[in-house]
Scaffold this motif. Structure first.
Motif, PDB file in Angstrom:
ATOM      1  N   LEU A   1       0.860  -1.095   0.009  1.00 19.17           N
ATOM      2  CA  LEU A   1       0.012   0.126   0.127  1.00 19.17           C
ATOM      3  C   LEU A   1       0.887   1.345  -0.163  1.00 19.17           C
ATOM      4  O   LEU A   1       0.413   2.312  -0.467  1.00 19.17           O
ATOM      5  CB  LEU A   1      -0.969  -0.146   1.277  1.00 19.17           C
ATOM      6  CG  LEU A   1      -2.089  -0.920   1.220  1.00 19.17           C
ATOM      7  CD1 LEU A   1      -2.608  -1.072   2.442  1.00 19.17           C
ATOM      8  CD2 LEU A   1      -2.850  -0.889  -0.130  1.00 19.17           C
TER       9      LEU A   1
ATOM     10  N   LEU B   1       3.710   1.566  -1.617  1.00 17.48           N
ATOM     11  CA  LEU B   1       4.330   1.746  -2.757  1.00 17.48           C
ATOM     12  C   LEU B   1       3.443   1.677  -3.903  1.00 17.48           C
ATOM     13  O   LEU B   1       3.754   2.029  -4.943  1.00 17.48           O
ATOM     14  CB  LEU B   1       5.523   0.567  -2.676  1.00 17.48           C
ATOM     15  CG  LEU B   1       6.611   0.761  -1.881  1.00 17.48           C
ATOM     16  CD1 LEU B   1       7.544  -0.429  -2.004  1.00 17.48           C
ATOM     17  CD2 LEU B   1       7.501   2.078  -2.116  1.00 17.48           C
ATOM     18  N   GLY B   2       2.126   1.295  -3.619  1.00 19.26           N
ATOM     19  CA  GLY B   2       1.535   0.792  -4.896  1.00 19.26           C
ATOM     20  C   GLY B   2       1.014   2.173  -5.799  1.00 19.26           C
ATOM     21  O   GLY B   2       1.609   2.124  -6.797  1.00 19.26           O
ATOM     22  N   THR B   3      -0.085   2.852  -5.324  1.00 19.27           N
ATOM     23  CA  THR B   3      -0.539   3.901  -6.193  1.00 19.27           C
ATOM     24  C   THR B   3      -0.244   5.299  -5.378  1.00 19.27           C
ATOM     25  O   THR B   3      -0.217   5.184  -4.133  1.00 19.27           O
ATOM     26  CB  THR B   3      -1.962   3.733  -6.625  1.00 19.27           C
ATOM     27  OG1 THR B   3      -2.667   3.643  -5.500  1.00 19.27           O
ATOM     28  CG2 THR B   3      -2.053   2.638  -7.588  1.00 19.27           C
TER      29      THR B   3
ATOM     30  N   GLU C   1      -2.815   7.212  -4.495  1.00 18.66           N
ATOM     31  CA  GLU C   1      -3.707   7.169  -3.636  1.00 18.66           C
ATOM     32  C   GLU C   1      -3.473   6.106  -2.496  1.00 18.66           C
ATOM     33  O   GLU C   1      -3.631   6.758  -1.149  1.00 18.66           O
ATOM     34  CB  GLU C   1      -5.051   6.876  -4.211  1.00 18.66           C
ATOM     35  CG  GLU C   1      -6.291   6.543  -3.267  1.00 18.66           C
ATOM     36  CD  GLU C   1      -7.889   6.666  -3.794  1.00 18.66           C
ATOM     37  OE1 GLU C   1      -7.632   6.174  -5.069  1.00 18.66           O
ATOM     38  OE2 GLU C   1      -8.493   6.544  -3.097  1.00 18.66           O
ATOM     39  N   SER C   2      -2.925   4.939  -2.692  1.00 18.80           N
ATOM     40  CA  SER C   2      -2.658   3.981  -1.560  1.00 18.80           C
ATOM     41  C   SER C   2      -1.654   4.716  -0.697  1.00 18.80           C
ATOM     42  O   SER C   2      -1.834   4.503   0.559  1.00 18.80           O
ATOM     43  CB  SER C   2      -2.450   2.591  -1.985  1.00 18.80           C
ATOM     44  OG  SER C   2      -1.175   2.785  -2.783  1.00 18.80           O
TER      45      SER C   2
ATOM     46  N   ARG D   1      -3.062   7.473   1.459  1.00 17.16           N
ATOM     47  CA  ARG D   1      -4.081   7.057   2.603  1.00 17.16           C
ATOM     48  C   ARG D   1      -2.993   6.337   3.801  1.00 17.16           C
ATOM     49  O   ARG D   1      -3.255   6.426   4.820  1.00 17.16           O
ATOM     50  CB  ARG D   1      -4.925   6.135   2.219  1.00 17.16           C
ATOM     51  CG  ARG D   1      -5.980   6.528   1.187  1.00 17.16           C
ATOM     52  CD  ARG D   1      -6.820   5.432   0.692  1.00 17.16           C
ATOM     53  NE  ARG D   1      -8.087   6.002  -0.208  1.00 17.16           N
ATOM     54  CZ  ARG D   1      -9.226   5.996   0.362  1.00 17.16           C
ATOM     55  NH1 ARG D   1      -9.513   5.543   1.534  1.00 17.16           N
ATOM     56  NH2 ARG D   1     -10.100   6.229  -0.649  1.00 17.16           N
TER      57      ARG D   1
END
Lengths: 309, 249, 180
Positions: free
Chosen positions: B147, B149-151, B153-154, B157
Motif C-alpha cells: 500500500l 508503494l502501490g499507487t 492514492e494508496s 492514505r
C-alpha cells in the motif's frame, strides 16, 4: 443436430451414467455448461450475501466463545463462496463478470438471505435450520457429475457440519434457559421456519429444470423429496426441546411416517425471489459499498505487482 | 494476592484487553473487505487475537478470580486496560492494515522476551501466541509495503494513517504503575527494550514503504485513560450480554 | 482497471508422505501474497505440511478425452534454441473419490509444456490417467521449510471449527425416533 454432436452427447451422458466426473477441458453440451454456471454462481453469491445477516451480530455476540465461533462461521461462508466462484471459473466465466451480475442486481441468490436477523437467537436458528436445509442440498450436490463443483461441495459439507451443530447447541440451551431466552428462541423459530422450507425451491410440479438436471447428474433428488426429509428430521427435534412449529396444519401421518405441513405461501416466496424481500436492497447496497470502497486497494496491489514483475 | 501477583494480574488484563478490542475492530470488516480472500484472512487474524485474549484472561482469573466473560461484558470503559491505539475506529483499509502492523510488531518484540518470563504459565501462553503473531506480521508487513508503494492514492492514505496512528504507539511502551515490580521479578521485559526492538523493525520497514515517520509529541498516557470510542464500542459489544445478565449463552 | 487480481492454483501437501494435490485457487496480486492468501483460504483446518502456488495461466492442462479426440495434440514447432526447463507433472488417476483431482507424480525436463506432457506420458504411462497438468518449476512459489509452527499448526488449535466439539446432533434424533 448433426451426427457428431449426437455422438458426443451420447458419450457424455454415458460417462455420467458410469459415475465418471466431467472435468474442465472435457466436452460438454452448452446447456450443461450454462446450467452449471447459473447454479454455481448463484450458490456462490448466496454464501457471500449470507455473510451479512449473521456477520451483523459478531460485534454483540454475548460471550467470548460465541464471538469466536461466529467469526469462524462467517469466515467459512466467505471460504465457501471462494470455492464456488472457483468452480464456476473453471467453466469459463470470470469473477469480475459474476460480481458485476451480483452487484447490479441481475444475478439471483438464495432468497433466505433477504430476511432480517432481529435477535441474537436468530444466529442459532440460522445455524440449525437454514444451514441444516443447506446441508441437505449440499450433500446431494456432492455427487454432482461436474468435478470442480462436486469437490467444492464435499469440502463445504465437511465444514458446514459444525455450523449446524453450533446453532443447535445455542437453541437447545436457550430453550431451557431464562424466560427471555426461551421467548427469543421461539420467536426466532416462528420467523425462520417457513423461509427455511422455501429454501428447497418450488414444488416439483413447478420446477421445469429438474428432469434435465437429474439426467445430467446435477441433481439427484427432487425439491419435495429433500423438503420432506428435512421436515421429518426437524419437527421431532424442536418438539423435544419444547418449541412449537408455527404451522397450525402440521400433522403426523402414521400411515407414511411423515410429518405433513400446511400450505406454503408461494406468493410471498416469489416476491422475495424477485428482490422485494425486506433486506434485499440493504444487503446488495452493503456489498456494492464494500466493492466500491475496495477499488483503490485492488488497484494499488495490482500496480505494485506490475512494477515488481 | 502478593504485590507481584497484583501487578501481574493487572498486566495480564492489559494484554487481554488489547487483544479483545483489536479483535473486535478487525471483526467489523467481516463481509466488507476489499476482496473476498482478504475477508477470510482478516477473520483469521481476528480469531487468533480473540483466542489470545481468552488465554490472557484465563491467566488473570487464575490470580484474581472472576471469569473471562464477566470481564469482557460487564466492566465499564474506565476499567478496561487496553491502549487507545486498538480502540480507534477501523478507518479505511490502510488504517486497519497499518494499525495491525504496528501492533503485530510490538507483540513480536514483547513476546520474544515473554517466552522467557519467570512466570511459567505466561511463558507458555507467550510461546503459543508468538507462533500466530509471526504469521500476522508477515501478512500485515506485506500489506504495508504494497500500500505504501502501490499507487499515489494508496500511498497518500497510508501516510495519513501513519500520521494519525504514530502518536498512539508511545502508549504501548509506557510503563504501568507497577511495571518495575514485574521487571525486577523477571516476569516482563523493560518497556524501553521492547520499544527499541520494535523501532528496529518498523522504522526501516516503513521507510522502505516510502512512508515518513511523523514528528509527534509523545504523549504518555496510563492505560486506564480512554477515548469516547471505547464507550461506544462497549455499548455495542456488551448489549446482548447485559440485556439478560443471569443468562448463559 | 479494477480487477479481482489473477488466479493462482494452490497445491497442498497434507503430510510429508503425501504428494502435493491441487485443491483450488486464490485470487492474488503477486506470488508472495498468493502464498499467504492460500494459507488463509485453504488451510483453515488441519492438516498441512507444505503449500505451493502457481499462476493459473502458466499451467498446461489436458484431459484424457482431449488427447483421444486429437491424436496430433503434441505436434508443435519448438524453436531450436528453446532451453530445457524442469516441469512438474500432476495426474488425476481416480474417478471414485470426489476429493481427488490432480496430484504431483514426478518431474520431467523438456523444451515446452506439451513436450513435457508427452515425455511424462511415456515415463508414467497413460493407463487410468484422466487429467494431466504440466507446471514449470520456475512458476511455483513454495512455503518455506520450518514454518510449520506459525503457518500450519494454528489450524489444529482451532478445535471450535470441528463438528466433534459440539456433542451428538444425531443422538437426539435417534432418541426421538425410538420414542415414536
Amino acid at each position: 443436430m448433426d451426427n457428431t454432436y449426437a455422438q458426443k452427447l451420447a458419450e457424455f451422458e454415458a460417462r455420467i451414467a458410469r459415475g465418471e466426473k466431467i472435468e474442465p477441458g472435457d466436452w460438454m453440451p452448452e446447456e450443461y455448461r450454462r446450467q452449471l454456471i447459473r447454479m454455481i454462481s448463484q450458490h456462490a453469491h448466496s454464501e457471500i450475501v449470507g455473510m451479512l445477516p449473521e456477520g451483523a451480530w459478531i460485534t454483540s455476540a454475548p460471550s467470548l466463545r460465541r464471538k469466536l465461533i461466529l467469526i469462524a462461521k462467517v469466515q467459512d461462508e466467505a471460504g465457501h463462496g471462494q470455492y464456488l466462484y472457483h468452480a464456476a471459473e473453471t467453466l469459463g466465466i470470470t469473477r469480475e463478470e459474476m460480481l458485476e451480475a451480483l452487484l447490479t442486481g441481475r444475478a439471483k441468490y438464495s432468497s433466505i438471505f433477504n430476511y432480517p436477523t432481529l435477535t441474537w437467537a436468530d444466529v442459532g436458528m440460522i445455524g440449525w435450520l437454514v444451514d441444516g436445509a443447506a446441508i441437505k442440498n449440499q450433500t446431494m450436490l456432492a455427487h454432482c457429475s461436474y468435478g470442480p463443483y462436486s469437490r467444492a461441495m464435499v469440502r463445504i459439507c465437511a465444514e458446514e457440519a459444525f455450523h449446524q451443530k453450533q446453532g443447535k447447541e445455542m437453541i437447545v440451551k436457550y430453550a431451557s434457559g431464562t424466560p427471555a431466552q426461551r421467548a427469543m428462541a421461539q420467536d426466532a423459530l416462528n420467523r425462520w421456519w417457513w423461509p427455511s422450507l422455501m429454501m428447497f425451491g418450488p414444488h416439483d410440479a413447478d420446477s421445469p429444470n429438474s428432469p434435465q438436471l437429474i439426467r445430467w447428474g446435477i441433481k439427484t433428488k427432487t425439491n419435495d423429496e429433500l423438503r420432506q426429509e428435512f421436515v421429518d428430521e426437524m419437527v421431532p427435534e424442536f418438539h423435544a426441546i419444547g418449541l412449537q412449529i408455527p404451522d397450525p396444519d402440521l400433522k403426523f401421518d402414521p400411515a407414511t411416517g411423515h410429518w405433513r405441513i400446511g400450505p406454503i405461501d408461494w406468493e410471498h416466496f416469489w416476491q422475495v425471489v424477485k428482490g422485494n424481500g425486506p433486506m434485499n436492497a440493504e444487503r446488495l447496497a452493503a456489498r456494492r459499498k464494500a466493492h466500491e470502497e475496495g477499488r483503490w486497494v485492488r488497484e494499488a496491489l495490482a500496480a505494485y505487482a506490475a512494477r515488481m514483475a | 494476592m502478593t504485590e507481584i501477583e497484583r501487578a501481574l494480574a493487572e498486566k495480564l488484563l492489559a494484554l487481554a484487553d488489547d487483544e479483545l478490542i483489536l479483535a473486535h475492530r478487525n471483526s467489523e470488516w467481516t463481509g466488507h473487505a476489499p476482496i473476498l480472500e482478504e475477508d477470510i484472512a482478516l477473520a483469521n487474524i481476528a480469531q487468533d487475537e480473540l483466542g489470545h485474549a481468552m488465554l490472557y484472561y484465563e491467566l488473570h482469573c487464575a490470580l484474581a478470580g472472576g471469569t473471562p466473560d464477566r470481564l469482557a461484558f460487564f466492566r465499564e470503559a474506565a476499567d478496561f486496560r487496553n491502549v487507545q491505539l486498538v480502540e480507534l475506529p477501523k478507518g479505511d483499509w490502510a488504517f486497519t492494515m497499518l494499525r495491525q502492523y504496528l501492533f503485530d510488531a510490538y507483540e513480536l518484540a514483547l513476546l520474544a522476551q515473554l517466552t522467557h518470563s519467570a512466570h511459567r504459565p505466561l511463558a507458555e501462553v507467550a510461546a503459543k501466541v508468538r507462533n500466530e503473531e509471526l504469521y500476522h506480521y508477515k501478512h500485515t508487513g506485506a500489506w504495508v509495503r504494497r500500500l505504501g508503494l502501490g499507487t499515489e492514492e494508496s500511498h497518500c492514505r497510508m501516510q495519513t494513517a501513519l500520521n494519525e496512528l504514530w502518536p498512539y504507539t508511545a502508549q504501548l511502551f509506557t510503563p504501568g504503575a507497577d511495571e518495575e515490580v514485574l521487571v525486577k521479578a523477571g516476569i516482563t521485559p523493560p518497556p524501553a527494550e521492547v520499544r527499541e526492538a520494535w523501532a528496529a523493525k518498523v522504522l526501516p520497514w516503513l521507510e522502505a514503504a516510502n512512508l515518513s515517520i511523523p514528528l509527534a509529541p509523545t504523549v504518555t498516557l496510563r492505560r486506564a485513560e480512554h477515548t469516547p470510542h471505547l464507550t461506544r464500542l462497549l455499548a455495542e459489544m456488551q448489549s446482548v450480554a447485559r440485556s439478560d445478565p443471569a443468562a448463559e449463552w | 482497471m479494477d480487477t479481482q487480481w489473477p488466479r493462482w492454483e494452490v497445491f497442498k501437501q497434507d503430510d510429508p508422505q503425501q504428494p502435493h494435490r491441487s485443491i483450488g485457487t486464490v485470487h492474488a496480486p503477486d506470488a508472495e501474497m498468493a502464498l499467504l492468501i492460500a494459507r488463509d483460504v485453504h488451510v483453515r483446518r488441519p492438516d498441512c505440511a507444505s503449500l505451493w502456488v502457481a499462476r493459473a495461466d502458466c499451467i498446461t492442462a489436458l484431459t484424457a478425452e482431449e488427447i483421444a479426440a486429437d491424436p496430433n495434440w503434441h505436434i508443435e514447432n519448438i524453436p531450436p534454441d528453446a532451453p530445457m526447463q524442469l516441469y512438474l507433472i500432476f495426474q488425476k488417476t481416480s474417478q471414485r473419490r470426489a476429493m481427488t483431482y490432480v496430484a504431483h507424480v514426478g518431474d520431467v525436463e523438456a523444451r515446452s509444456p506439451r513436450e513435457a506432457l508427452r515425455l511424462a506420458m511415456e515415463r508414467f504411462g497413460t493407463n487410468k490417467v484422466f487429467v494431466w497438468w504440466a507446471v514449470p518449476a520456475g512458476a511455483i512459489t513454495r512455503s518455506e521449510a520450518g514454518v510449520e509452527a506459525s503457518w500450519f499448526a494454528p489450524a489444529r488449535e482451532k478445535k471450535y471449527k470441528q463438528q466433534s466439539e459440539y456433542g451428538d446432533v444425531g443422538g437426539l434424533r435417534a432418541k426421538v425416533r425410538r420414542n415414536l
